[in-house]
Design an enzyme around this catalytic site. Structure first.
Site, PDB file in Angstrom:
ATOM      1  N   LYS A  20       0.798  -0.910  -0.140  1.00 46.12           N
ATOM      2  CA  LYS A  20      -0.049  -0.166  -0.037  1.00 46.12           C
ATOM      3  C   LYS A  20       0.869   1.299   0.064  1.00 46.12           C
ATOM      4  O   LYS A  20       1.875   1.305   0.461  1.00 46.12           O
ATOM      5  CB  LYS A  20      -0.913  -0.098   1.455  1.00 46.12           C
ATOM      6  N   HIS A  47      -3.999   1.708   4.728  1.00 47.67           N
ATOM      7  CA  HIS A  47      -3.360   3.094   4.331  1.00 47.67           C
ATOM      8  C   HIS A  47      -3.199   3.987   5.463  1.00 47.67           C
ATOM      9  O   HIS A  47      -2.303   4.594   5.535  1.00 47.67           O
ATOM     10  CB  HIS A  47      -4.247   3.551   3.254  1.00 47.67           C
ATOM     11  N   SER A  88      -7.550   3.535  -2.012  1.00 47.62           N
ATOM     12  CA  SER A  88      -7.349   3.395  -0.523  1.00 47.62           C
ATOM     13  C   SER A  88      -8.993   3.462  -0.273  1.00 47.62           C
ATOM     14  O   SER A  88      -9.649   4.408  -0.672  1.00 47.62           O
ATOM     15  CB  SER A  88      -6.643   4.542   0.082  1.00 47.62           C
TER      16      SER A  88
END
Length: 119
Positions: A20, A47, A88
């Site tokens: 991520k 995230h 995200s």
């Protein structure tokens, strides 16, 4: 304060794997001078874990952080390739084209691609 902003690396990502990432806008507190940075790591399950780590570090430098969105980065150091994609849930999709440009500044000898696909 602009000196402190200039010293902040534009890109800090893991050296290998798929993980991520978030695109952040770092601004000098009570100012309008800013810089967009990319941060990504496999150690982040979500995230917001990346943001929760970066934000206090930036505040300690007298900066304010705003997350502009996130996604994933696939980093293949053997083939010198970076792929930016996904989004995200917490922050929405980052402008992957902007993230890719930031990555080019740190990985100029890499092939860097991006897409708005989720996978």
């Amino acid at each position: 304060m602009a000196d402190a902003l200039a010293k902040i690396p534009v890109v800090e990502i893991d050296p290998e794997g798929t993980f991520k990432y978030i695109l952040l806008r770092v601004t000098v507190k009570d100012g309008d001078v800013h810089k967009d940075i990319v941060r990504g790591t496999k150690s982040a399950e979500y995230h917001n874990h990346i943001f929760d780590k970066v934000n206090p570090a930036m505040e300690a430098l007298g900066m304010e952080c705003k997350c502009l969105g996130g996604g994933k980065i696939e980093h293949n150091s053997q083939e010198k390739k970076l792929r930016v994609f996904g989004e995200s849930t917490a922050f929405g999709k980052a402008e992957h084209s902007v993230s890719a440009e930031k990555l080019k500044s740190a990985y100029s000898d890499y092939e860097i691609t991006w897409s708005d696909d989720k996978k």
